[in-house]
Design a protein around this motif. Structure first.
Motif, PDB file in Angstrom:
ATOM      1  N   ILE A 101      22.699  23.394  23.236  1.00 59.02           N
ATOM      2  CA  ILE A 101      21.884  24.411  22.572  1.00 59.02           C
ATOM      3  C   ILE A 101      20.670  23.703  21.987  1.00 59.02           C
ATOM      4  O   ILE A 101      20.798  22.746  21.224  1.00 59.02           O
ATOM      5  CB  ILE A 101      22.668  25.130  21.459  1.00 59.02           C
ATOM      6  CG1 ILE A 101      23.872  25.854  22.056  1.00 59.02           C
ATOM      7  CG2 ILE A 101      21.767  26.115  20.719  1.00 59.02           C
ATOM      8  CD1 ILE A 101      24.763  26.507  21.022  1.00 59.02           C
ATOM      9  N   LEU A 102      19.482  24.176  22.360  1.00 58.79           N
ATOM     10  CA  LEU A 102      18.237  23.541  21.950  1.00 58.79           C
ATOM     11  C   LEU A 102      17.465  24.451  21.017  1.00 58.79           C
ATOM     12  O   LEU A 102      17.390  25.668  21.223  1.00 58.79           O
ATOM     13  CB  LEU A 102      17.364  23.251  23.170  1.00 58.79           C
ATOM     14  CG  LEU A 102      17.857  22.158  24.123  1.00 58.79           C
ATOM     15  CD1 LEU A 102      17.466  22.494  25.540  1.00 58.79           C
ATOM     16  CD2 LEU A 102      17.290  20.805  23.720  1.00 58.79           C
ATOM     17  N   SER A 103      16.870  23.859  19.997  1.00 58.55           N
ATOM     18  CA  SER A 103      15.909  24.581  19.171  1.00 58.55           C
ATOM     19  C   SER A 103      14.635  23.755  19.112  1.00 58.55           C
ATOM     20  O   SER A 103      14.680  22.527  19.133  1.00 58.55           O
ATOM     21  CB  SER A 103      16.457  24.830  17.759  1.00 58.55           C
ATOM     22  OG  SER A 103      16.652  23.598  17.062  1.00 58.55           O
ATOM     23  N   SER A 104      13.527  24.453  19.055  1.00 62.02           N
ATOM     24  CA  SER A 104      12.245  23.769  18.918  1.00 62.02           C
ATOM     25  C   SER A 104      11.530  24.316  17.707  1.00 62.02           C
ATOM     26  O   SER A 104      11.594  25.513  17.423  1.00 62.02           O
ATOM     27  CB  SER A 104      11.381  23.977  20.162  1.00 62.02           C
ATOM     28  OG  SER A 104      10.067  23.483  19.951  1.00 62.02           O
ATOM     29  N   ASP A 105      10.846  23.443  16.999  1.00 61.59           N
ATOM     30  CA  ASP A 105      10.004  23.903  15.906  1.00 61.59           C
ATOM     31  C   ASP A 105       8.651  24.308  16.469  1.00 61.59           C
ATOM     32  O   ASP A 105       8.346  24.097  17.639  1.00 61.59           O
ATOM     33  CB  ASP A 105       9.859  22.821  14.835  1.00 61.59           C
ATOM     34  CG  ASP A 105       9.941  23.423  13.449  1.00 61.59           C
ATOM     35  OD1 ASP A 105       9.061  24.232  13.106  1.00 61.59           O
ATOM     36  OD2 ASP A 105      10.894  23.121  12.712  1.00 61.59           O
ATOM     37  N   SER A 106       7.846  24.921  15.634  1.00 61.94           N
ATOM     38  CA  SER A 106       6.493  25.292  16.039  1.00 61.94           C
ATOM     39  C   SER A 106       5.601  24.046  15.998  1.00 61.94           C
ATOM     40  O   SER A 106       5.922  23.058  15.353  1.00 61.94           O
ATOM     41  CB  SER A 106       5.945  26.370  15.110  1.00 61.94           C
ATOM     42  OG  SER A 106       6.740  27.534  15.170  1.00 61.94           O
ATOM     43  N   GLY A 107       4.459  24.133  16.703  1.00 61.03           N
ATOM     44  CA  GLY A 107       3.554  22.997  16.759  1.00 61.03           C
ATOM     45  C   GLY A 107       3.540  22.387  18.142  1.00 61.03           C
ATOM     46  O   GLY A 107       4.003  22.984  19.125  1.00 61.03           O
ATOM     47  N   SER A 108       3.032  21.170  18.240  1.00 66.14           N
ATOM     48  CA  SER A 108       2.921  20.543  19.558  1.00 66.14           C
ATOM     49  C   SER A 108       4.290  20.304  20.185  1.00 66.14           C
ATOM     50  O   SER A 108       4.412  20.258  21.415  1.00 66.14           O
ATOM     51  CB  SER A 108       2.121  19.237  19.480  1.00 66.14           C
ATOM     52  OG  SER A 108       2.703  18.323  18.583  1.00 66.14           O
ATOM     53  N   ALA A 109       5.351  20.170  19.366  1.00 70.22           N
ATOM     54  CA  ALA A 109       6.703  20.020  19.920  1.00 70.22           C
ATOM     55  C   ALA A 109       7.053  21.200  20.804  1.00 70.22           C
ATOM     56  O   ALA A 109       7.740  21.052  21.825  1.00 70.22           O
ATOM     57  CB  ALA A 109       7.720  19.872  18.792  1.00 70.22           C
ATOM     58  N   ALA A 110       6.592  22.401  20.431  1.00 73.17           N
ATOM     59  CA  ALA A 110       6.882  23.591  21.228  1.00 73.17           C
ATOM     60  C   ALA A 110       6.208  23.526  22.593  1.00 73.17           C
ATOM     61  O   ALA A 110       6.727  24.067  23.578  1.00 73.17           O
ATOM     62  CB  ALA A 110       6.443  24.844  20.478  1.00 73.17           C
ATOM     63  N   ASN A 111       5.034  22.885  22.674  1.00 72.85           N
ATOM     64  CA  ASN A 111       4.374  22.707  23.964  1.00 72.85           C
ATOM     65  C   ASN A 111       5.261  21.930  24.921  1.00 72.85           C
ATOM     66  O   ASN A 111       5.446  22.310  26.078  1.00 72.85           O
ATOM     67  CB  ASN A 111       3.058  21.945  23.781  1.00 72.85           C
ATOM     68  CG  ASN A 111       1.965  22.768  23.154  1.00 72.85           C
ATOM     69  OD1 ASN A 111       1.203  23.426  23.842  1.00 72.85           O
ATOM     70  ND2 ASN A 111       1.900  22.756  21.828  1.00 72.85           N
ATOM     71  N   TRP A 112       5.794  20.817  24.439  1.00 76.61           N
ATOM     72  CA  TRP A 112       6.580  19.953  25.321  1.00 76.61           C
ATOM     73  C   TRP A 112       7.918  20.612  25.647  1.00 76.61           C
ATOM     74  O   TRP A 112       8.416  20.461  26.779  1.00 76.61           O
ATOM     75  CB  TRP A 112       6.770  18.583  24.680  1.00 76.61           C
ATOM     76  CG  TRP A 112       5.534  18.033  24.016  1.00 76.61           C
ATOM     77  CD1 TRP A 112       5.459  17.422  22.802  1.00 76.61           C
ATOM     78  CD2 TRP A 112       4.183  18.027  24.527  1.00 76.61           C
ATOM     79  NE1 TRP A 112       4.179  17.052  22.506  1.00 76.61           N
ATOM     80  CE2 TRP A 112       3.361  17.406  23.553  1.00 76.61           C
ATOM     81  CE3 TRP A 112       3.590  18.492  25.697  1.00 76.61           C
ATOM     82  CZ2 TRP A 112       1.997  17.247  23.729  1.00 76.61           C
ATOM     83  CZ3 TRP A 112       2.226  18.336  25.856  1.00 76.61           C
ATOM     84  CH2 TRP A 112       1.440  17.719  24.893  1.00 76.61           C
TER      85      TRP A 112
END
Length: 607
Positions: free
Chosen positions: A384-395
């Motif tokens: 299960i993956l979560s991403s924060d907002s910002g450039s991390a979301a791009n990758w």
């Protein structure tokens, strides 16, 4: 001992099947806290470090469990702190119930300590249902309606309970005038469109020669039907970010994410199609959809309030995605020509080659794209993956190939900073037997992720699979905004707002009893992922990454790219010119399909 209102509330939550309440204590809910003690902590009180994090954890729990997330907070500041997480749930259409304390009824209107007009404060975020309990007989109806409405409308609801009401003896509603009894349960149902509407939709789709499909989170339960549909129509499938886990990224016709954080083949899919089918998505960026008049369009959505938005759809189908597609598929003809599909598959294959090449570009010290790209082959099948907002979301959006049972989400519509770590915590309480990975920038980590490491340390030994990896992309910069300013405003980095202090995140994790590694060399990236995935406890990976790697959107013009390059070196025209040329060369090499504004149109293989 007589049953108190607070005892009844917890009892009713148990009857609804609620197992966890994400919360933080305060005297406005002292009655509830006492009841929790009498109930042997059932449902489980999960103590976050901050009420906003409790709300985010409830959202993550709801997103990954399919159940209602429940959070609780005290009156005044506690209620205020919940709001950002609740708005995240509201905008992403996630069922969450907030239980909030209030000052005693006798003090209301007296400008009393921590007195806030919560009904007014919550009337927007909990617009579908927000009520204050002033007498015991309002229960169980108020709580039942809050639960049922949250599920039925996939929304936020709120129950406000003054502190003195929590302490009253509970008495149920009677068979009497102006009493409202209630019952448990939410029946399962799957609405479907009329036969007439399905026939109209089939006529539009059968007439198309270049069909594009856009899926969102509402298509997650219709994976097999979408695959059959795409094959029959010879279509390509793009995915809104909230629908990233709705269809396997390994399928050759799945073009990946769409929009500001999207992929080039998704952009091309929408640019070139003549027919559009949107399933279970309220993707907001109209400019990434086909030009008006270019494509005939059909939408499928379960919520009639969200139908007909974002694009001039010719046919709108209100219904459950799986049930609607099951009835629509027999009406659809097989595509006569596979040239469109071949073009989509070629563009998609080329994109993944580009991603591979971009991931191995040298950087100082580590290319953030490589950090995420290297994770692809190592992802556990049930992660299960979560991403924060910002450039991390791009990758996250562009590099990770989700497949099978893998799940992933982020703050799709509010796009708030901060949910990456608490989403993962909520996921672990939903699925303690599955590994979780949170991808966060150092800005989000400093904002609130670090404190939630304490929450992880408090509870991780209860999880069947203790692995929760927090990967920090540590570039000492609020990177997404920095690049937005460069590309859109032509402004260099404003150090006062954008520069972040470095911090030893891995050391902090070890102080909390977790594992932690700091990675400063690209050759150590893969080994760090492998170590964390093999650990017997949660782990923080502090990847020291290069802030100069730009999250270039697939639709970026050379004007914007040159503006970004120029802004870095404003005041040094010679070096700025060199950087502009370097950016141009790099984009030409790594983003096939881009052409300079002065270039003449060429073939599809031109760069």
């Amino acid at each position: 001992m007589s049953k108190k209102v607070s005892d009844h509330i917890l009892e009713r939550l148990r009857e609804w099947g609620v197992e966890h309440v994400f919360a933080y204590p305060g005297d406005g809910i002292n009655g509830l806290l006492a009841a929790w003690g009498r109930a042997d902590d059932n449902p489980r009180f999960i103590q976050a470090r901050h009420e906003e994090m409790a709300a985010f954890e409830a959202v993550g729990y709801a997103k990954f469990s399919g159940k209602v997330g429940v959070c609780a907070a005290t009156s005044g500041p506690g209620a205020v702190h919940l709001l950002n997480g609740l708005y995240d749930a509201k905008l992403d259409h996630v069922p969450v119930v907030a239980i909030v304390g209030q000052t005693n009824r006798s003090a209301m209107g007296g400008s009393y300590q921590q007195e806030i007009d919560l009904l007014s404060l919550y009337k927007d975020v909990a617009s579908d249902f927000c009520e204050m309990v002033t007498v015991p007989e309002q229960l169980p109806n108020v709580l039942d309606r809050a639960m049922r409405t949250a599920m039925a409308r996939r929304s936020v609801t709120a129950v406000i309970i003054p502190a003195d009401v929590q302490e009253l003896d509970y008495s149920p509603p009677q068979h009497a005038f102006k009493m409202v009894p209630s019952s448990l349960g939410m029946p399962q149902y799957a609405p479907v469109p009329s036969d007439e509407d399905l026939t109209r939709a089939a006529e539009v789709l059968n007439a198309g020669e270049k069909v594009a499909i856009l899926v969102g989170q509402g298509a997650r339960g219709a994976r097999q039907e979408v695959m059959v549909l795409a094959d029959r129509l010879g279509a390509g499938v793009a995915k809104a970010l909230l629908g990233k886990d709705a269809l396997d990224d390994g399928l050759p016709y799945v073009t990946g994410s769409i929009g500001l954080l999207g992929t080039r083949p998704s952009y091309e899919l929408m640019t070139d199609c003549d027919t559009l089918l949107v399933i279970g998505s309220s993707f907001p960026y109209t400019q990434f959809l086909p030009e008006f008049g270019q494509a005939r369009a059909v939408q499928i959505d379960i919520d009639p309030h969200m139908i007909g938005m974002r694009y001039p759809f010719e046919v709108n189908l209100v219904g459950d995605a799986r049930q609607t597609l099951t009835r629509l598929l027999p009406l659809l003809n097989a595509a006569k020509d596979n040239g469109w599909r071949k073009k989509i598959e070629k563009n998609t294959a080329r994109w993944w080659e580009v991603m591979q090449r971009r991931a191995v570009v040298d950087a100082d010290p580590i290319n953030p794209e490589y950090v995420i790209h290297a994770l692809n082959d190592l992802l556990p099948e049930n992660v299960i993956l979560s991403s924060d907002s910002g450039s991390a979301a791009n990758w996250y959006a562009r590099h990770l190939k989700l497949r099978g049972a893998m799940r992933g989400s982020l703050s799709g519509t509010l796009a708030t900073m901060g949910p990456g770590v608490p989403y993962a915590i909520g996921a672990k309480f939903a699925h303690g037997d599955r590994p979780a990975i949170a991808l966060v920038g150092d800005g989000a980590m400093q904002m609130n992720g670090m404190a939630e490491l304490i929450t992880i340390a408090k509870y991780y030994q209860e999880w069947e699979d203790p692995r929760l990896i927090v990967a920090v992309l540590n570039n000492r910069d609020l990177n997404q905004v920095t690049w937005e300013m460069r590309a859109m405003e032509g402004a260099p980095q404003f150090e006062a707002s954008q520069s972040l202090p470095d911090f030893p995140y891995a050391d902090f994790a070890r102080m909390a009893g977790l594992d932690g590694l700091r990675i400063e060399k690209p050759q150590d990236v893969r080994g760090a992922w492998e170590t964390a995935l093999a650990a017997d406890r949660p782990c923080v990976l502090d990847f020291v990454t290069d802030p100069a790697v730009p999250p270039i959107p697939p639709h970026a013009s050379f004007d914007q790219i040159e503006a970004a390059a120029t802004s870095i070196l404003k005041g040094d025209s010679d070096r700025a010119g060199m950087v502009r040329q370097g950016f141009k060369a790099k984009v030409q090499e790594f983003l096939p399909g881009h052409r300079h504004r002065e270039d003449r149109p060429g073939t599809e293989d031109d760069t």
